[in-house]
Design a protein around this motif. Structure first.
Motif, PDB file in Angstrom:
ATOM      1  N   ARG A 299       0.838  -1.192   0.000  1.00 54.34           N
ATOM      2  CA  ARG A 299       0.000   0.000   0.000  1.00 54.34           C
ATOM      3  C   ARG A 299       0.873   1.243   0.000  1.00 54.34           C
ATOM      4  NH1 ARG A 299      -2.791   1.683   5.430  1.00 54.34           N
ATOM      5  NH2 ARG A 299      -2.301   3.685   4.477  1.00 54.34           N
ATOM      6  N   GLU A 300       0.237   2.414  -0.014  1.00 54.92           N
ATOM      7  CA  GLU A 300       0.981   3.657   0.079  1.00 54.92           C
ATOM      8  C   GLU A 300       1.646   3.761   1.446  1.00 54.92           C
ATOM      9  OE1 GLU A 300      -3.075   4.590   1.800  1.00 54.92           O
ATOM     10  OE2 GLU A 300      -2.254   3.364   0.168  1.00 54.92           O
ATOM     11  N   PRO A 301       2.726   4.537   1.564  1.00 57.93           N
ATOM     12  CA  PRO A 301       3.348   4.722   2.884  1.00 57.93           C
ATOM     13  C   PRO A 301       2.327   5.279   3.869  1.00 57.93           C
ATOM     14  CG  PRO A 301       4.722   5.648   1.134  1.00 57.93           C
ATOM     15  CD  PRO A 301       3.412   5.309   0.507  1.00 57.93           C
ATOM     16  N   ALA A 302       2.383   4.810   5.110  1.00 61.17           N
ATOM     17  CA  ALA A 302       1.426   5.240   6.146  1.00 61.17           C
ATOM     18  C   ALA A 302       2.150   6.122   7.159  1.00 61.17           C
ATOM     19  CB  ALA A 302       0.818   4.022   6.839  1.00 61.17           C
ATOM     20  N   TRP A 303       1.631   7.303   7.381  1.00 65.91           N
ATOM     21  CA  TRP A 303       2.236   8.238   8.326  1.00 65.91           C
ATOM     22  C   TRP A 303       1.871   7.876   9.763  1.00 65.91           C
ATOM     23  CZ3 TRP A 303       5.567  12.196   7.144  1.00 65.91           C
ATOM     24  CH2 TRP A 303       5.667  12.567   5.802  1.00 65.91           C
ATOM     25  N   VAL A 304       2.839   8.019  10.666  1.00 63.10           N
ATOM     26  CA  VAL A 304       2.614   7.997  12.109  1.00 63.10           C
ATOM     27  C   VAL A 304       3.139   9.335  12.625  1.00 63.10           C
ATOM     28  CG1 VAL A 304       3.092   6.857  14.298  1.00 63.10           C
ATOM     29  CG2 VAL A 304       2.869   5.502  12.213  1.00 63.10           C
ATOM     30  N   GLY A 305       2.243  10.257  12.897  1.00 63.10           N
ATOM     31  CA  GLY A 305       2.668  11.622  13.166  1.00 63.10           C
ATOM     32  C   GLY A 305       3.153  12.275  11.885  1.00 63.10           C
ATOM     33  N   ASN A 306       3.953  13.314  12.022  1.00 69.09           N
ATOM     34  CA  ASN A 306       4.437  14.053  10.855  1.00 69.09           C
ATOM     35  C   ASN A 306       5.865  13.705  10.457  1.00 69.09           C
ATOM     36  OD1 ASN A 306       2.122  15.817  10.334  1.00 69.09           O
ATOM     37  ND2 ASN A 306       2.599  16.702  12.344  1.00 69.09           N
ATOM     38  N   ASP A 307       6.486  12.760  11.168  1.00 69.11           N
ATOM     39  CA  ASP A 307       7.900  12.479  10.903  1.00 69.11           C
ATOM     40  C   ASP A 307       8.209  11.019  10.602  1.00 69.11           C
ATOM     41  OD1 ASP A 307       8.937  15.149  11.375  1.00 69.11           O
ATOM     42  OD2 ASP A 307       8.419  14.822  13.476  1.00 69.11           O
ATOM     43  N   GLU A 308       7.250  10.115  10.788  1.00 68.35           N
ATOM     44  CA  GLU A 308       7.550   8.689  10.653  1.00 68.35           C
ATOM     45  C   GLU A 308       6.616   8.053   9.634  1.00 68.35           C
ATOM     46  OE1 GLU A 308       8.835   6.024  14.090  1.00 68.35           O
ATOM     47  OE2 GLU A 308       6.748   5.404  13.789  1.00 68.35           O
ATOM     48  N   LEU A 309       7.182   7.137   8.831  1.00 72.35           N
ATOM     49  CA  LEU A 309       6.431   6.427   7.809  1.00 72.35           C
ATOM     50  C   LEU A 309       6.578   4.926   7.997  1.00 72.35           C
ATOM     51  CD1 LEU A 309       7.508   8.624   4.789  1.00 72.35           C
ATOM     52  CD2 LEU A 309       5.136   8.298   5.513  1.00 72.35           C
ATOM     53  N   LEU A 310       5.498   4.180   7.757  1.00 72.34           N
ATOM     54  CA  LEU A 310       5.509   2.719   7.764  1.00 72.34           C
ATOM     55  C   LEU A 310       5.321   2.224   6.344  1.00 72.34           C
ATOM     56  CD1 LEU A 310       3.258   1.893  10.870  1.00 72.34           C
ATOM     57  CD2 LEU A 310       5.710   2.386  10.793  1.00 72.34           C
ATOM     58  N   PHE A 311       5.994   1.096   6.014  1.00 75.04           N
ATOM     59  CA  PHE A 311       5.937   0.567   4.653  1.00 75.04           C
ATOM     60  C   PHE A 311       6.359  -0.901   4.668  1.00 75.04           C
ATOM     61  CE2 PHE A 311       9.968   2.489   5.576  1.00 75.04           C
ATOM     62  CZ  PHE A 311      10.915   1.621   5.066  1.00 75.04           C
ATOM     63  N   GLN A 312       5.981  -1.635   3.624  1.00 71.27           N
ATOM     64  CA  GLN A 312       6.334  -3.053   3.492  1.00 71.27           C
ATOM     65  C   GLN A 312       7.630  -3.202   2.699  1.00 71.27           C
ATOM     66  OE1 GLN A 312       2.142  -3.084   2.262  1.00 71.27           O
ATOM     67  NE2 GLN A 312       2.293  -5.316   2.466  1.00 71.27           N
ATOM     68  N   VAL A 313       8.311  -4.330   2.917  1.00 72.96           N
ATOM     69  CA  VAL A 313       9.614  -4.568   2.298  1.00 72.96           C
ATOM     70  C   VAL A 313       9.741  -6.047   1.924  1.00 72.96           C
ATOM     71  CG1 VAL A 313      12.104  -4.670   2.759  1.00 72.96           C
ATOM     72  CG2 VAL A 313      10.790  -2.693   3.505  1.00 72.96           C
ATOM     73  N   ASP A 314      10.294  -6.316   0.746  1.00 72.86           N
ATOM     74  CA  ASP A 314      10.729  -7.673   0.404  1.00 72.86           C
ATOM     75  C   ASP A 314      12.087  -7.917   1.051  1.00 72.86           C
ATOM     76  OD1 ASP A 314       8.671  -8.727  -1.098  1.00 72.86           O
ATOM     77  OD2 ASP A 314       9.488  -8.099  -3.027  1.00 72.86           O
ATOM     78  N   GLU A 315      12.196  -8.977   1.870  1.00 73.91           N
ATOM     79  CA  GLU A 315      13.452  -9.212   2.581  1.00 73.91           C
ATOM     80  C   GLU A 315      13.680 -10.699   2.775  1.00 73.91           C
ATOM     81  OE1 GLU A 315      15.909  -7.272   6.305  1.00 73.91           O
ATOM     82  OE2 GLU A 315      13.734  -7.508   6.527  1.00 73.91           O
ATOM     83  N   ALA A 316      14.510 -11.288   1.905  1.00 72.21           N
ATOM     84  CA  ALA A 316      14.957 -12.677   2.060  1.00 72.21           C
ATOM     85  C   ALA A 316      13.804 -13.642   2.298  1.00 72.21           C
ATOM     86  CB  ALA A 316      15.984 -12.775   3.184  1.00 72.21           C
ATOM     87  N   GLY A 317      12.776 -13.544   1.473  1.00 75.55           N
ATOM     88  CA  GLY A 317      11.640 -14.448   1.582  1.00 75.55           C
ATOM     89  C   GLY A 317      10.555 -13.996   2.526  1.00 75.55           C
ATOM     90  N   ASN A 318      10.803 -12.950   3.292  1.00 73.90           N
ATOM     91  CA  ASN A 318       9.806 -12.395   4.209  1.00 73.90           C
ATOM     92  C   ASN A 318       9.327 -11.036   3.708  1.00 73.90           C
ATOM     93  OD1 ASN A 318      10.061 -14.540   6.129  1.00 73.90           O
ATOM     94  ND2 ASN A 318      11.980 -13.616   6.820  1.00 73.90           N
ATOM     95  N   VAL A 319       8.200 -10.594   4.253  1.00 67.12           N
ATOM     96  CA  VAL A 319       7.716  -9.234   3.995  1.00 67.12           C
ATOM     97  C   VAL A 319       7.381  -8.608   5.342  1.00 67.12           C
ATOM     98  CG1 VAL A 319       6.007  -7.769   2.872  1.00 67.12           C
ATOM     99  CG2 VAL A 319       6.814  -9.839   1.721  1.00 67.12           C
ATOM    100  N   PRO A 320       8.331  -7.921   5.952  1.00 65.64           N
ATOM    101  CA  PRO A 320       8.074  -7.215   7.210  1.00 65.64           C
ATOM    102  C   PRO A 320       7.534  -5.810   6.948  1.00 65.64           C
ATOM    103  CG  PRO A 320      10.391  -7.091   6.675  1.00 65.64           C
ATOM    104  CD  PRO A 320       9.751  -7.889   5.576  1.00 65.64           C
ATOM    105  N   VAL A 321       7.088  -5.169   8.010  1.00 71.47           N
ATOM    106  CA  VAL A 321       6.755  -3.745   7.980  1.00 71.47           C
ATOM    107  C   VAL A 321       7.901  -2.994   8.646  1.00 71.47           C
ATOM    108  CG1 VAL A 321       5.207  -1.951   8.840  1.00 71.47           C
ATOM    109  CG2 VAL A 321       4.254  -4.074   7.933  1.00 71.47           C
ATOM    110  N   TYR A 322       8.420  -2.003   7.940  1.00 71.75           N
ATOM    111  CA  TYR A 322       9.499  -1.155   8.446  1.00 71.75           C
ATOM    112  C   TYR A 322       8.959   0.226   8.781  1.00 71.75           C
ATOM    113  CZ  TYR A 322      13.814  -3.853   7.570  1.00 71.75           C
ATOM    114  OH  TYR A 322      14.845  -4.757   7.631  1.00 71.75           O
ATOM    115  N   ARG A 323       9.735   0.946   9.571  1.00 72.57           N
ATOM    116  CA  ARG A 323       9.488   2.366   9.812  1.00 72.57           C
ATOM    117  C   ARG A 323      10.730   3.152   9.415  1.00 72.57           C
ATOM    118  NH1 ARG A 323       9.951   1.083  15.448  1.00 72.57           N
ATOM    119  NH2 ARG A 323       7.727   1.528  15.784  1.00 72.57           N
ATOM    120  N   VAL A 324      10.517   4.393   9.010  1.00 68.46           N
ATOM    121  CA  VAL A 324      11.635   5.291   8.763  1.00 68.46           C
ATOM    122  C   VAL A 324      11.198   6.692   9.159  1.00 68.46           C
ATOM    123  CG1 VAL A 324      11.022   5.821   6.354  1.00 68.46           C
ATOM    124  CG2 VAL A 324      13.411   5.967   7.092  1.00 68.46           C
ATOM    125  N   SER A 325      12.099   7.439   9.769  1.00 63.87           N
ATOM    126  CA  SER A 325      11.824   8.821  10.143  1.00 63.87           C
ATOM    127  C   SER A 325      12.778   9.735   9.401  1.00 63.87           C
ATOM    128  CB  SER A 325      11.961   9.014  11.653  1.00 63.87           C
ATOM    129  OG  SER A 325      13.281   8.717  12.076  1.00 63.87           O
TER     130      SER A 325
END
Length: 655
Positions: A299-325
């Motif tokens: 999906r589109e990046p999801a905001w948590v507040g005005n500084d942090e984003l959540l998003f999905q990632v392909d990673e070695a056979g898994n799909v975790p949710v990451y955050r980045v600020s």
């Protein structure tokens, strides 16, 4: 698990959290063999046992896309009571009336509430009724094509059905009449409404050469319809999709990509809207992973507040949710050996839908660092079928590269017995196998086969260098081996490692199969190696030269890997085409293809079949009517079952 076992799988998707964080809406989909279709319903679940998961709609109209109103009082969704077209509905959450806002002849793709809860913004196709009004094709006028991009797999014609942005009153006061916010021959999508309710952001390619630019940008239009033309918010030659507005309205997040030099990782970016010039920042480059997994329905990046984003990632056979600020490195929020195929966050709750290699999708919620499973809709499937668990192993390719792979033993296998073995190859090539229940693996294991699968060079889930390893040797930037090079060596190394490392494999009874790019690799392998005693090539691109002018993505997709167009370097396209080596193909081959496939048109199968048949090879050709490139995933249930039965029958006869 028998082929018909796919009817027992309940697929969960599209979780959406109520604004107060206490309730989650999601979609549950099941195959319906009698109707030869799929039933989907909107369900709801409390997050803490206040009430268990239960249907919110009855599912008779194939309901999907649940979206809470900002005050949480209403739930909008899209229904499909008829074979074609759809309805946009709004239901009172407290058990009151359901209002039908709109009946539309095309599907509605996205739905977003305005911040004041009075309107709904959505995207849908606007078709030429002079063309589509008559029921039969023979009564319709001819189409004039003046663009390279004029149709899309699983969608059909787009040249006379452009996708635009619309708005409609949420209470039906406008008499069910939507107002178009965009127009023209362009394809618009990925909508987001600004927090102040003034603007709608969307993604589109809107230059005079939109069909050849290989770029897309973010635009905004006034929600009140006063915009003369959409205002561009990004520039350049890359792609900007899936916009998401920050709560303060100052920034717009997006997914970045580059279609000119494939494959590159998608990145999560932010553009500052109050800057005097477009000021873009890519937030995830340090991660060196693909941040918009296609098969995980990112999906589109999801905001948590005005500084942090959540998003999905392909990673070695898994799909975790990451955050980045804005001032920090990306980090995992929800991980593990599983694939998260949908998530949402609101009111302090993070809801997500995830599957493991041995269990179908279920709904989970993360609150205050505590994870809780909210559904057990997959439990009946697991109890009804014996499910084989994968064993991870690695192989070392010819050039020393490490390749991740997995093996599933036959269900109820006798210790010490040797079994026929099937090597499965995924499509893409920029996708990944991994920790998600895959029905085909379980069907094959139940039929007595050892199942081997892996992520060779070109796959997502690893470094960008790994993904770009199969770029063409003549490519001006980052030249590699081309298709059929490092990827072929990786797959052969995986089979060598599996035969050497597992005592259950009968090395004299090996089969290979795959679809799309996996079909390409299957066809390529049997033209370059004779270890496999049978093969099945599905929906494959077998002739890259003709693919370039018959596929819906042909003009740009192979050229992005090869580094030149098929007009400029036809020899290289043919060198990397499996059909070039048809005289070396001695392995018995089953070719499976859909007649309505626009991604890998059926001429790709016909080309290989005719060559092999004319030279006396052992080849069979199965054609599925009325199906697209997505037969194995979303095709009619009866066709999906028949497809698996045909594949099992083929390998039973040959192995």
């Amino acid at each position: 698990m028998q082929p018909a076992g796919i009817l027992d799988v309940v697929e969960l998707s599209d979780p959406r959290v109520h604004p107060d964080g206490r309730t989650i809406a999601f979609v549950a989909t099941t195959p319906d063999l009698d109707q030869n279709a799929y039933r989907s319903a909107v369900w709801v679940s409390g997050i803490d046992g206040e009430f268990p998961a239960c249907p919110f709609t009855d599912g008779d109209a194939r309901e999907r896309t649940p979206r809470w109103s900002p005050d949480g009082q209403w739930l909008a969704y899209v229904a499909h009571p008829d074979e074609t077209g759809c309805r946009l509905r709004v239901a009172d959450v407290d058990g009151g009336d359901t209002y039908e806002l709109l009946e539309w002849p095309e599907d509605i793709d996205e739905v977003v509430w305005t911040p004041d809860g009075t309107r709904l913004v959505f995207t849908t196709r606007e078709r030429d009724e002079a063309t589509y009004g008559p029921e039969k094709d023979k009564h319709r006028p001819a189409r004039t094509i003046d663009r390279l991009s004029y149709r899309t797999d699983s969608i059909g014609w787009t040249v006379d059905r452009p996708k635009h942005v619309f708005v409609i009153a949420a209470d039906g006061a406008a008499g069910g009449t939507p107002i178009a916010l965009t127009s023209g021959p362009f394809q618009d999508g990925g909508i987001a409404v600004s927090p102040d309710g003034r603007w709608v952001a969307f993604s589109s390619a809107r230059t005079s050469t939109w069909d050849t630019d290989l770029s897309s940008h973010l635009y905004r239009v006034a929600l009140d319809g006063s915009s003369d033309e959409p205002e561009p918010l990004t520039i350049g030659l890359t792609t900007h999709t899936a916009p998401s507005w920050s709560p303060d309205g100052r920034s717009l997040a997006f997914v970045w990509g580059d279609r000119h030099s494939m494959m590159r990782h998608s990145q999560i970016g932010v553009v500052e809207l109050e800057s005097t010039s477009p000021d873009e920042e890519l937030m995830t480059t340090a991660l060196d992973l693909h941040c918009a997994p296609y098969l995980a329905h990112a999906r589109e990046p999801a905001w948590v507040g005005n500084d942090e984003l959540l998003f999905q990632v392909d990673e070695a056979g898994n799909v975790p949710v990451y955050r980045v600020s804005r001032d920090g490195a990306p980090s995992v929020v929800v991980g593990g050996d599983r694939q998260i195929v949908g998530f949402d966050v609101a009111g302090g709750s993070l809801a997500f839908v995830a599957s493991t290699a041995t269990h179908p999708t279920e709904l989970f919620v993360l609150v205050d660092g505590l994870e809780r499973q909210l559904t057990k809709l997959g439990d009946p499937f697991v109890k009804r079928h014996a499910i084989g668990a994968p064993e991870r192993f690695t192989a070392t390719s010819r050039d020393g590269s490490e390749v991740e792979a997995w093996l599933i033993r036959p269900v109820d296998a006798d210790p010490g017995a040797l079994h026929p073995t099937l090597l499965f190859i995924h499509g893409g090539p920029f996708s990944q196998y991994g920790n998600r229940l895959f029905d085909e693996f379980q069907v094959a294991a139940a039929a007595g086969y050892v199942v081997v699968y892996s992520n060779p060079r070109g796959s997502s889930g690893y470094s960008e260098t790994f993904a770009r390893g199969i770029r063409g040797p003549k490519a001006p930037e980052d030249p590699g081996t081309g298709w059929g090079g490092a990827d072929f060596e990786d797959l052969m190394a995986v089979m060598d490692a599996a035969v050497e490392g597992f005592d259950c494999i009968d090395a004299e009874r090996l089969g290979v199969l795959g679809g799309s790019y996996g079909g390409y690799m299957t066809s390529w392998i049997i033209g370059h190696d004779d270890r496999f005693k049978a093969a099945c090539s599905e929906r494959a691109c077998n002739n890259l030269f003709t693919f370039a002018h018959t596929s819906d993505i042909g003009a740009s997709f192979p050229a992005g890997y090869i580094g030149a167009s098929h007009l400029d370097d036809p020899e290289e396209f043919l060198r990397q085409s499996p059909v070039t080596y048809y005289r070396d193909m001695a392995t018995p081959l089953l070719i499976v293809h859909s007649e309505n496939d626009l991604r890998c048109p059926i001429e790709q199968a016909e080309d290989l079949f005719v060559r092999l048949k004319m030279t006396g090879r052992d080849v069979e050709f199965v054609r599925f009517p009325g199906e697209s490139h997505e037969l194995s995933r979303t095709g009619a249930p009866r066709h999906r079952i028949q497809r698996l039965e045909l594949i099992l029958d083929w390998f039973a006869r040959k192995l």
